[in-house]
Design a protein around this motif. Structure first.
Motif, short mmCIF file in Angstrom:
data_model
loop_
_atom_site.label_atom_id
_atom_site.label_comp_id
_atom_site.label_asym_id
_atom_site.label_seq_id
_atom_site.Cartn_x
_atom_site.Cartn_y
_atom_site.Cartn_z
N LYS A 112 0.78 -1.14 0.10
CA LYS A 112 0.14 -0.14 0.00
C LYS A 112 0.86 1.25 0.02
CE LYS A 112 -4.26 -2.13 1.85
NZ LYS A 112 -3.71 -3.42 1.92
N VAL A 113 2.08 1.12 -0.64
CA VAL A 113 2.79 2.37 -0.75
C VAL A 113 2.29 3.51 -1.88
CG1 VAL A 113 5.17 3.38 -1.60
CG2 VAL A 113 4.99 1.05 -0.47
N LYS A 114 2.15 4.56 -1.41
CA LYS A 114 1.46 5.51 -2.54
C LYS A 114 2.13 5.75 -3.93
CE LYS A 114 -0.84 8.33 0.98
NZ LYS A 114 -1.05 9.62 1.69
N ALA A 115 1.45 5.94 -4.90
CA ALA A 115 2.15 6.00 -6.24
C ALA A 115 3.32 6.83 -6.44
CB ALA A 115 1.01 6.47 -7.42
N ARG A 116 3.34 8.21 -5.98
CA ARG A 116 4.67 8.87 -5.92
C ARG A 116 5.82 8.13 -5.28
NH1 ARG A 116 5.31 15.17 -4.52
NH2 ARG A 116 7.41 15.47 -4.87
N GLU A 117 5.55 7.76 -4.13
CA GLU A 117 6.56 6.91 -3.56
C GLU A 117 7.10 5.67 -4.08
OE1 GLU A 117 7.86 4.94 1.02
OE2 GLU A 117 5.98 6.12 0.77
N ARG A 118 6.13 4.74 -4.63
CA ARG A 118 6.66 3.69 -5.51
C ARG A 118 7.49 4.10 -6.66
NH1 ARG A 118 0.80 2.44 -5.61
NH2 ARG A 118 0.59 2.69 -7.96
N ARG A 119 6.95 5.27 -7.31
CA ARG A 119 7.68 5.47 -8.60
C ARG A 119 9.23 6.04 -8.11
NH1 ARG A 119 2.82 8.09 -9.82
NH2 ARG A 119 3.59 10.02 -9.18
N GLU A 120 9.32 6.59 -6.98
CA GLU A 120 10.73 7.00 -6.52
C GLU A 120 11.49 6.08 -6.01
OE1 GLU A 120 9.54 10.01 -3.34
OE2 GLU A 120 9.06 11.39 -5.00
N ARG A 121 10.82 5.07 -5.47
CA ARG A 121 11.83 4.07 -4.85
C ARG A 121 12.18 3.02 -5.98
NH1 ARG A 121 8.58 1.77 0.53
NH2 ARG A 121 10.07 0.07 0.35
N ALA A 122 11.12 2.74 -6.78
CA ALA A 122 11.42 1.90 -8.05
C ALA A 122 12.76 2.55 -8.83
CB ALA A 122 10.30 1.76 -8.89
N ALA A 123 12.69 3.90 -9.11
CA ALA A 123 13.53 4.47 -9.59
C ALA A 123 15.18 4.30 -9.03
CB ALA A 123 13.41 5.89 -9.97
N ALA A 124 15.23 4.42 -7.62
CA ALA A 124 16.23 4.33 -6.92
C ALA A 124 16.64 2.88 -7.01
CB ALA A 124 16.06 4.94 -5.51
N ALA A 125 15.77 2.01 -6.77
CA ALA A 125 16.24 0.46 -6.80
C ALA A 125 17.09 0.12 -8.19
CB ALA A 125 15.10 -0.24 -6.74
N LEU A 126 16.41 0.82 -9.39
CA LEU A 126 16.94 0.24 -10.29
C LEU A 126 18.33 1.01 -10.82
CD1 LEU A 126 13.63 0.62 -12.73
CD2 LEU A 126 15.29 -1.44 -12.65
N GLU A 127 18.38 2.34 -10.21
CA GLU A 127 19.65 3.05 -10.15
C GLU A 127 20.65 2.13 -9.37
OE1 GLU A 127 21.70 7.43 -9.42
OE2 GLU A 127 19.76 6.86 -8.58
N SER A 128 20.22 1.54 -8.38
CA SER A 128 21.17 0.86 -7.50
C SER A 128 21.89 -0.49 -8.18
CB SER A 128 20.57 0.44 -6.19
OG SER A 128 19.74 -0.56 -6.36
N VAL A 129 21.17 -0.94 -9.30
CA VAL A 129 21.51 -2.17 -9.79
C VAL A 129 21.89 -1.66 -11.39
CG1 VAL A 129 20.22 -3.58 -8.80
CG2 VAL A 129 19.55 -2.82 -10.82
N GLY A 130 22.37 -0.34 -11.71
CA GLY A 130 22.88 0.07 -12.74
C GLY A 130 22.05 0.37 -13.91
#
Length: 227
Positions: A112-130
């Motif tokens: 139940k993470v809100k849409a904006r936080e989902r986008r931010e966290r997903a982008a950060a996770a993808l950045e962390s794996v290059g």
């Protein structure tokens, strides 16, 4: 911490009963890195499914932090998986119609993470794996190694306690295998994960602190002095 005591799993095969797990006793400490090896049909994937709450034992217990996963209702078990356990599979299991970022976001929807936080966290996770430059790409537009990086980001975006990987390099060539293992090792160290991986690759097992071998449902565990 995982504690398995007398854990068995039996399947019916025709008129025969097959012991996939035959009374497993195993402790996996917080922050441990354990590789599981053994012949095909020896019980490796079955054990990983038990650790992930994807299947229940026929008898015995599978405790995670003092809670017996086998005794939980399906709804509580789903909650434990969603919050505490990340999965990475050989076949990536990405949704082909979703972008890399959207695939990673799917792990946060049950929380139940809100849409904006989902986008931010997903982008950060993808950045962390290059993969900062591949957020909008569909799986078909990515190489096998990049798809597995997306799968790793999806597993880790929810900040789990445990990471379970079933042959995560099985579909990759040697160079991609080494890259993915570097990513997994980095994530394990940086996030303090409990990391359990099934692999047939002896070169990977040789670098793990502990190696469990499963044969005919029975387990032996050895410390790896060369890791």
């Amino acid at each position: 911490m995982y504690e398995l005591r007398g854990t068995t799993k039996q399947y019916r095969r025709g008129k025969k009963t097959v012991d996939a797990l035959a009374g497993i006793d195993l402790t996996i400490a917080d922050g441990d890195r354990l590789v599981i090896q053994g012949p095909t049909g020896g019980g490796k994937s079955t054990l990983l499914q038990m650790l992930g709450g994807l299947d229940r034992p026929t008898s015995g217990s599978v405790e995670l932090d003092g809670t017996d996963l086998a005794g939980l209702s399906e709804s509580r078990l789903t909650k434990v998986r969603s919050e505490n356990i990340g999965f990475v599979f050989q076949s990536f299991n990405l949704i082909p119609t979703l972008t890399a970022q959207e695939n990673v976001e799917t792990a946060l929807v049950p929380l139940k993470v809100k849409a904006r936080e989902r986008r931010e966290r997903a982008a950060a996770a993808l950045e962390s794996v290059g993969l900062a430059e591949r957020l909008g790409h569909l799986p078909a537009e990515l190489s096998g190694g990049q798809q597995q990086r997306v799968a790793i980001a999806r597993a880790l975006v929810k900040q789990p306690k445990v990471l379970l990987a079933d042959e995560p390099t099985g579909n990759l060539d040697e160079s991609m295998r080494d890259e993915i293992m570097d990513v997994l090792d980095t994530m394990w160290k940086e996030h303090g994960l409990t990391f359990v991986m099934v692999t047939h690759d002896s070169s990977i097992a040789g670098k793990a602190p502990r190696v469990a071998t499963l044969r005919k449902g029975r387990i032996t565990v050895k410390e790896n002095v060369n890791s």
